[in-house]
Design a protein around this motif. Structure first.
Motif, PDB file in Angstrom:
ATOM      1  N   LEU A 782       0.807  -1.212   0.000  1.00 18.78           N
ATOM      2  CA  LEU A 782       0.000   0.000   0.000  1.00 18.78           C
ATOM      3  C   LEU A 782       0.846   1.270   0.000  1.00 18.78           C
ATOM      4  N   VAL A 783       1.833   1.319   0.896  1.00 20.52           N
ATOM      5  CA  VAL A 783       2.569   2.565   1.060  1.00 20.52           C
ATOM      6  C   VAL A 783       3.367   2.892  -0.198  1.00 20.52           C
ATOM      7  N   SER A 784       4.082   1.890  -0.701  1.00 17.33           N
ATOM      8  CA  SER A 784       4.930   2.190  -1.860  1.00 17.33           C
ATOM      9  C   SER A 784       4.075   2.511  -3.079  1.00 17.33           C
ATOM     10  N   ALA A 785       2.917   1.877  -3.173  1.00 21.06           N
ATOM     11  CA  ALA A 785       2.058   2.151  -4.324  1.00 21.06           C
ATOM     12  C   ALA A 785       1.600   3.596  -4.308  1.00 21.06           C
ATOM     13  N   LEU A 786       1.424   4.128  -3.101  1.00 25.32           N
ATOM     14  CA  LEU A 786       0.963   5.506  -3.018  1.00 25.32           C
ATOM     15  C   LEU A 786       2.112   6.491  -3.199  1.00 25.32           C
ATOM     16  N   LYS A 787       3.316   6.055  -2.792  1.00 20.72           N
ATOM     17  CA  LYS A 787       4.445   6.972  -2.821  1.00 20.72           C
ATOM     18  C   LYS A 787       4.931   7.222  -4.255  1.00 20.72           C
ATOM     19  N   THR A 788       5.167   6.136  -4.957  1.00 20.24           N
ATOM     20  CA  THR A 788       5.735   6.312  -6.305  1.00 20.24           C
ATOM     21  C   THR A 788       4.620   6.427  -7.318  1.00 20.24           C
ATOM     22  N   ARG A 789       4.755   7.461  -8.107  1.00 20.64           N
ATOM     23  CA  ARG A 789       3.816   7.640  -9.218  1.00 20.64           C
ATOM     24  C   ARG A 789       4.405   6.929 -10.422  1.00 20.64           C
ATOM     25  N   GLU A 790       3.755   5.902 -10.840  1.00 16.10           N
ATOM     26  CA  GLU A 790       4.309   5.225 -12.007  1.00 16.10           C
ATOM     27  C   GLU A 790       3.243   5.076 -13.059  1.00 16.10           C
TER      28      GLU A 790
ATOM     29  N   PHE B  98      14.289  23.782 -12.225  1.00 17.93           N
ATOM     30  CA  PHE B  98      13.042  23.641 -11.465  1.00 17.93           C
ATOM     31  C   PHE B  98      13.192  22.695 -10.294  1.00 17.93           C
ATOM     32  N   VAL B  99      12.536  23.061  -9.173  1.00 16.94           N
ATOM     33  CA  VAL B  99      12.385  22.127  -8.050  1.00 16.94           C
ATOM     34  C   VAL B  99      10.904  22.106  -7.708  1.00 16.94           C
ATOM     35  N   PHE B 100      10.346  20.876  -7.674  1.00 12.10           N
ATOM     36  CA  PHE B 100       8.906  20.766  -7.467  1.00 12.10           C
ATOM     37  C   PHE B 100       8.582  20.225  -6.083  1.00 12.10           C
ATOM     38  N   GLN B 101       7.338  20.497  -5.660  1.00 14.61           N
ATOM     39  CA  GLN B 101       6.938  20.057  -4.326  1.00 14.61           C
ATOM     40  C   GLN B 101       7.087  18.541  -4.162  1.00 14.61           C
ATOM     41  N   PHE B 102       6.664  17.799  -5.211  1.00 16.20           N
ATOM     42  CA  PHE B 102       6.715  16.337  -5.087  1.00 16.20           C
ATOM     43  C   PHE B 102       7.932  15.754  -5.795  1.00 16.20           C
ATOM     44  N   TYR B 103       8.998  16.533  -5.824  1.00  9.44           N
ATOM     45  CA  TYR B 103      10.323  16.111  -6.316  1.00  9.44           C
ATOM     46  C   TYR B 103      10.342  15.774  -7.807  1.00  9.44           C
ATOM     47  N   ASN B 104       9.298  15.017  -8.267  1.00  5.95           N
ATOM     48  CA  ASN B 104       9.216  14.617  -9.675  1.00  5.95           C
ATOM     49  C   ASN B 104      10.513  14.012 -10.204  1.00  5.95           C
ATOM     50  N   LEU B 105      11.047  13.080  -9.441  1.00  8.76           N
ATOM     51  CA  LEU B 105      12.198  12.338  -9.961  1.00  8.76           C
ATOM     52  C   LEU B 105      11.674  11.233 -10.862  1.00  8.76           C
ATOM     53  N   MET B 106      12.537  10.809 -11.817  1.00  9.71           N
ATOM     54  CA  MET B 106      12.166   9.671 -12.642  1.00  9.71           C
ATOM     55  C   MET B 106      12.430   8.409 -11.825  1.00  9.71           C
ATOM     56  N   PRO B 107      11.391   7.660 -11.498  1.00  6.40           N
ATOM     57  CA  PRO B 107      11.605   6.524 -10.600  1.00  6.40           C
ATOM     58  C   PRO B 107      12.544   5.480 -11.202  1.00  6.40           C
ATOM     59  N   GLU B 113      21.683   9.532 -12.247  1.00  2.00           N
ATOM     60  CA  GLU B 113      21.105   9.527 -13.595  1.00  2.00           C
ATOM     61  C   GLU B 113      20.018  10.588 -13.743  1.00  2.00           C
ATOM     62  N   ASN B 114      19.282  10.831 -12.642  1.00  2.00           N
ATOM     63  CA  ASN B 114      18.281  11.890 -12.695  1.00  2.00           C
ATOM     64  C   ASN B 114      18.946  13.242 -12.957  1.00  2.00           C
ATOM     65  N   VAL B 115      20.124  13.425 -12.384  1.00  2.00           N
ATOM     66  CA  VAL B 115      20.845  14.676 -12.624  1.00  2.00           C
ATOM     67  C   VAL B 115      21.388  14.693 -14.056  1.00  2.00           C
ATOM     68  N   GLU B 116      21.896  13.547 -14.463  1.00  2.00           N
ATOM     69  CA  GLU B 116      22.458  13.435 -15.809  1.00  2.00           C
ATOM     70  C   GLU B 116      21.433  13.775 -16.888  1.00  2.00           C
ATOM     71  N   LEU B 117      20.184  13.462 -16.576  1.00  2.00           N
ATOM     72  CA  LEU B 117      19.093  13.733 -17.515  1.00  2.00           C
ATOM     73  C   LEU B 117      19.151  15.197 -17.961  1.00  2.00           C
ATOM     74  N   VAL B 118      19.566  16.059 -17.041  1.00  2.00           N
ATOM     75  CA  VAL B 118      19.612  17.486 -17.335  1.00  2.00           C
ATOM     76  C   VAL B 118      20.988  17.899 -17.857  1.00  2.00           C
ATOM     77  N   THR B 119      22.061  17.349 -17.275  1.00  2.00           N
ATOM     78  CA  THR B 119      23.402  17.766 -17.711  1.00  2.00           C
ATOM     79  C   THR B 119      23.638  17.358 -19.166  1.00  2.00           C
ATOM     80  N   GLU B 120      23.002  16.255 -19.583  1.00  2.00           N
ATOM     81  CA  GLU B 120      23.048  15.783 -20.968  1.00  2.00           C
ATOM     82  C   GLU B 120      22.764  16.880 -21.977  1.00  2.00           C
ATOM     83  N   ILE B 121      21.745  17.687 -21.663  1.00  2.00           N
ATOM     84  CA  ILE B 121      21.280  18.634 -22.671  1.00  2.00           C
ATOM     85  C   ILE B 121      21.655  20.076 -22.311  1.00  2.00           C
TER      86      ILE B 121
END
Lengths: 790, 242
Positions: A782-790, B98-107, B113-121
């Motif tokens: 439950l927790v991880s499903a809510l945390k990560t947006r995939e 940009f820095v967003f409230q919910f981080y918006n990292l690529m899971p 690699e998330n940083v590289e995504l930007v340094t690449e371009i």
């Protein structure tokens, strides 16, 4: 991994994450491509192997039977412009007796040249050795017959030739491109067990048939570009005074006709059916790609926020789509090659080719890959365009909660009837009808495929059933050596064990209408025939008109003739008259391409009143043996065939020849249908996993959360079922015509059975798929499903 | 240096009559109702206000993520409101982090690699490792977002935003999802960036206490700026009373 850009690494990890779904999509597209590659490869292989076999064993292009022609006539035949080689041989009909058969088996005896190999019409020695020209009792036997009757080199057999009974010893078993299919005279269906071919020395055979220094069949090979009709006409002119029975080309040769029709059947199946599979797969691919990219909306927005251009972002997702499409198409191509090879091997045995020239159709790969890539791109591109139109700020936000206010009308009613999860299902359906409809159409297409394939199985059964119970209601059929007077019929009717007899006259004929020709037979049936009849399109008995000819639908198509047209019939026996006959009606085709006339009208046209070439018999129960033992001594009897044997023979052709493809296709259709339903379930799960986890968090039970997911799947399936049934009708028609050949016609069967079976298949797939996603839902963290947006 | 010949500092942003309306007719939402603004280069600016007051909308327009309905918005010599999509993309790529409230990292990507995504371009980026060191995450650079705490994820997001050495850093509620200790640490990183790299920072928040660390505070309500305050003395993030 360092040499990959971070986006490519994301791509690989994304692919790994959605591997279940990507695998399911790739599998469906793989099946589409596989069918295409397999069928086109099979057709190419059969065609090429046939040609190679014909060439290697020098199958002639023209056959010219004659009563008796002196050897020197061969020189005149060789001088015909366009003829490159000539071979004269002696052939004759014989009756073979073997232990476990009451009736002798009809056979054709063919001469082997005194020295070396035949210039034309050579044979392939499969077992044993060639007969010693000095030993008159040595023969080669057709391997297919020997196999069917468990005969082998060294066995003895006795045969009656030209009235004299002689003993023979089998020295070897042979195959020949001329006798891939063998059909007893007067019958329509080939049967290995009931017709034999034996080869023996020319001298021995010539002695038996009084052909010393003469031949009764000339074989002609043509130069490249020579005109076959011109050569046939010239050969007829030379042989007519000697009793020529009409030269004919390879196209009218019975074995070749059968093989060609089977390959044509395979080709029309290959042309019509794989595109259906591929189309269904491509459609699914497009739908699923659409939804996968849709789910990536936020990440697309993020990439754009970082300054990635639309082009760079599009290429990234294109790679994802192409990876799935190409893996699917690649796997399909490999499977197609393997399956094509396996099928070609089976058919090589079935068609008795001594070797196999395996080839593939490069176009099938191009089509397969292009369709897969195109469908994936088209499916994804639509979403990408929509996402690109959004500003990154909007794309990055989760889509605004869908506006469910419009479903207020539903909810008032629903609130009374449904609990909360039930309303969620219904509202989603109401709010996103496009998405639900897309999923339903996908499943409906898969179901239609199954409906069509199941209907096809019934179609084959219907053809056999109608042909042998409604059209032919006799128990057995006898064939005379030549057209006999009605006295023979009366004699038969008097025999014990025979309940009724109806005369039939089959006359071999060349039918012509405009530029179209067909070599076949006219069947003359009695005015009040009850045992053998022609049927109209509704399978009702058709009363044959006093004059005029009734064509089967297949024949009418071949000749391009309709009722009211006048066709020309060149009769190939007796005085060989040319008749102009109006087409009176068109009868339903089941087996072959028959043409019917009233017996008295046919005899009148031939100026041979009261004649019959055979008869249909109705036997008393259990009287078969008794009847066989009585009729075997009738001098003019060429053969007798039990209807049951003929039915088994056509069943054999349908089940082991190209018709067997229906089983393969049915299997593939089943897998595709399952794959589509499974994909629908997987996508629904992927789209809703977060919502469902939220439901669980706020206190919904596993069952209630599952209900929201499975209820949605259930609703989609319920929408798909009627759509699938309707689409199944069209699919059935398409598939039935693709499987019909000139040998047999498969009717369109769209009935409760096929719809019900396909419905069950879809429901079973849905239950199984639902069970799998339910299992995943139960395990969701439950927790991880809510945390990560995939 | 322009500062030596001209006493007034160079402007980073300047807007006139900027409006943004979502929807049409009766359903229309006026997110910005005519904003006039001048922000000098190199400042740390905090945009304060309740939800729906228009601060995020302004941030999105200045960041080139969204388009204004009317008015003008300039970044140095770029007129953002007339930029094509392509030019806006170029602007984000070259000038903005940009820095967003919910981080918006690529899971699917590790911190590095998330940083590289930007340094690449980017045109003149620092190395991903350097950027992560700046936010104190060097040792955790091979971890995936799912293996990082919220504060760590936000610091990765900051590293990702600054790695390209942007002229402007936009932060939308960067501490909104964080506890006070983690929040302070993140704010400290942002203040350091502003201090050490001279990056102009625009930070949206509804946490009023954050205002103490800013050079300048813009107070929003109902789609307009109703007050601009310039802090004579600034507090360090660790001194902020959370």
């Amino acid at each position: 991994m360092t040499f990959l850009s971070p986006l490519d690494r994301k791509l690989l990890r994304d692919l790994w994450r959605i591997k279940g779904q990507a695998g399911a999509i790739a599998a469906v597209i793989a099946l589409g491509v596989m069918t295409l590659v397999m069928m086109s490869g099979l057709v190419n292989t059969l065609e090429l192997t046939k040609t190679a076999y014909y060439e290697r064993y020098r199958l002639p292009q023209v056959f010219a039977p004659v009563e008796r022609a002196p050897e020197r006539i061969l020189d005149r035949l060789a001088e015909i412009p366009g003829v490159s080689a000539v071979e004269g041989r002696v052939t004759g009909m014989a009756l073979i007796e073997i232990d476990d058969e009451i009736l002798p088996i009809r056979a054709q005896a063919v001469s082997l040249p005194a020295h070396g190999r035949a210039r034309l019409g050579d044979i392939y020695l499969a077992e044993g050795r060639l007969p010693d020209p000095a030993r008159a009792e040595e023969v080669l036997l057709l391997k297919a017959f020997a196999d069917a009757r468990a005969l082998k080199p060294g066995d003895a057999l006795s045969a009656t030739m030209n009235g004299a009974r002689r003993g023979f010893r089998v020295t070897g078993l042979a195959r020949s491109p001329e006798f891939l299919y063998t059909t007893a005279p007067g019958e329509i269906v080939p049967d290995d067990a009931r017709f034999a071919v034996l080869w023996m020395s020319r001298d021995s055979l010539a002695a038996a048939y009084d052909m010393d220094g003469a031949f009764n069949e000339a074989l002609l090979a043509l130069e490249r570009g020579a005109s076959e009709p011109a050569v046939i006409a010239a050969a007829d002119r030379i042989l007519d005074p000697l009793g020529g029975r009409g030269a004919y080309g390879l196209a009218d040769h019975q074995s070749n006709f059968f093989l060609t029709e089977e390959i044509n059947g395979a080709r029309s199946t290959a042309v019509a059916v794989p595109p259906i599979f591929l189309g269904v797969s491509a459609f699914l691919l497009a739908i699923t790609m659409h939804r996968i990219v849709q789910a990536e909306r936020e990440q697309i927005g993020l990439l754009k926020a970082f300054g990635y251009t639309d082009g760079e972002t599009a290429i990234h997702y294109l790679k994802l789509m192409l990876a799935i499409a190409l893996v699917g198409a690649g796997a399909g191509a490999l499977l197609g090659i393997a399956a094509g090879r396996a099928m070609a091997g089976l058919y090589t045995d079935y068609y008795k080719f001594p070797f196999l020239v395996f080839t593939l159709d490069p176009r099938s790969f191009v089509t397969g890959f292009a369709t897969s890539v195109g469908a994936a791109t088209a499916g994804g591109a639509g979403v990408l365009r929509a996402v690109f139109r959004l500003s990154p700020a909007v794309a990055m936000r989760p889509p605004a909660p869908a506006d469910y206010t419009a479903s207020g009308g539903i909810s008032r009613l629903a609130r009374r009837l449904l609990d909360q999860p039930g309303r969620m299902v219904l509202r989603r359906l109401h709010r996103q009808p496009g998405r639900m409809l897309g999923a339903a159409i996908g499943i409906a297409t898969g179901m239609a495929l199954s409906v069509g394939m199941i209907g096809l199985q019934s179609g084959f059964a219907r053809t056999v059933d109608l042909a042998f119970t409604v059209l032919d209601r006799s128990d057995a059929q006898v064939t005379f050596t030549h057209a006999m007077s009605e006295k023979a019929i009366y004699e038969l009717a008097r025999l014990p064990g025979i309940e009724s007899v109806e005369p039939v006259r089959n006359v071999s004929v060349l039918l012509r209408h405009g530029l179209e020709t067909h070599r076949g037979a006219i069947t003359g049936l009695g005015e009040s025939a009850r045992l053998a009849r022609a049927l109209d399109a509704e399978q009702r008995p058709l009363t044959l008109p006093e004059d005029g000819i009734v064509l089967s639908t297949t024949l009418a198509q071949v000749l391009g003739a309709a009722p009211g047209d006048v066709i020309t019939a060149e009769i190939r026996e007796g005085r060989r008259p040319m008749l102009d006959i109006p087409v009176a009606a068109v009868a339903d085709s089941l087996l072959g391409a028959p043409a019917y006339m009233r017996l008295d009208a046919l005899n009148l046209a031939l100026k041979e009143p009261g004649r019959a070439s055979g008869a249909y018999l109705r036997l008393a129960p259990g009287a078969e043996t008794q009847v066989f033992e009585t009729v075997r001594d009738m001098p003019a009897l060429a053969g007798i065939a039990l209807k049951e044997d003929m039915r088994l023979a056509i069943q054999e052709v349908m089940d082991n020849g190209m018709g067997a493809m229906r089983f393969v296709m049915l299997t593939i259709a089943g897998i595709v249908t399952f794959g589509i339903v499974y994909n629908a379930a997987r996508i629904a799960y992927a789209e809703r996993a977060r919502d469902l986890a939220s439901l669980r968090v706020i206190g919904f039970t596993r069952g209630e959360a599952a209900f929201v997911l499975l209820g949605e799947l259930g609703l989609i399936v319920m929408m798909a079922l009627p759509l699938g049934a309707v689409a199944g009708y069209g699919m059935s028609a398409l598939i039935a015509s693709a499987f019909s050949t000139e040998i047999y016609t498969i009717p369109l069967i769209f009935d409760a059975h096929s719809v019900a079976s396909a419905t069950l298949a879809v429901l079973a797939s849905a239950v199984f798929s639902g069970w799998i996603v339910k299992r995943d839902l139960d395990r969701i963290e439950l927790v991880s499903a809510l945390k990560t947006r995939e | 240096m322009p500062g030596k010949t001209d006493t007034s500092p160079r402007l980073a942003f300047q807007t006139e009559g900027l409006t943004k309306t979502y929807g049409e007719g009766e359903a229309a939402v006026h997110a910005l109702r005519g904003v006039d603004l001048s922000l000098p280069d190199g400042e740390l600016v905090v945009l304060l206000g309740a939800s729906g007051s228009g601060k995020s909308t302004l941030l999105n327009i200045l960041g080139g993520l969204d388009r204004a309905t009317s008015g003008s918005a300039r970044f140095r010599d770029h007129e953002l409101t007339t930029h094509s999509d392509r030019a806006l993309t170029r602007y984000r790529r070259d000038h903005v982090g940009f820095v967003f409230q919910f981080y918006n990292l690529m899971p699917a990507l590790t911190a590095e690699e998330n940083v590289e995504l930007v340094t690449e371009i980017a045109r003149n980026p620092m190395s991903p490792a350097e950027a992560l060191d700046l936010v104190g995450l060097g040792p955790r650079r091979h971890h995936f977002p799912a293996q990082l705490s919220g504060g760590e994820q936000q610091r990765v997001a900051i590293a990702r935003a600054i790695a390209k050495r942007p002229d402007v850093l936009f932060c939308d509620e960067p501490t909104g999802a964080l506890d006070s200790t983690t929040g302070r640490a993140v704010l400290q990183v942002i203040a350091d960036i502003n201090e050490e790299l001279g990056t102009t920072v625009l930070m949206v928040t509804h946490a009023a206490h954050t205002a103490a660390m800013a050079h300048r505070v813009l107070r929003f309500s109902d789609g307009a700026i109703h007050a601009v305050e310039v802090n004579a003395t600034r507090l360090a993030p660790r001194e902020i009373d959370w």
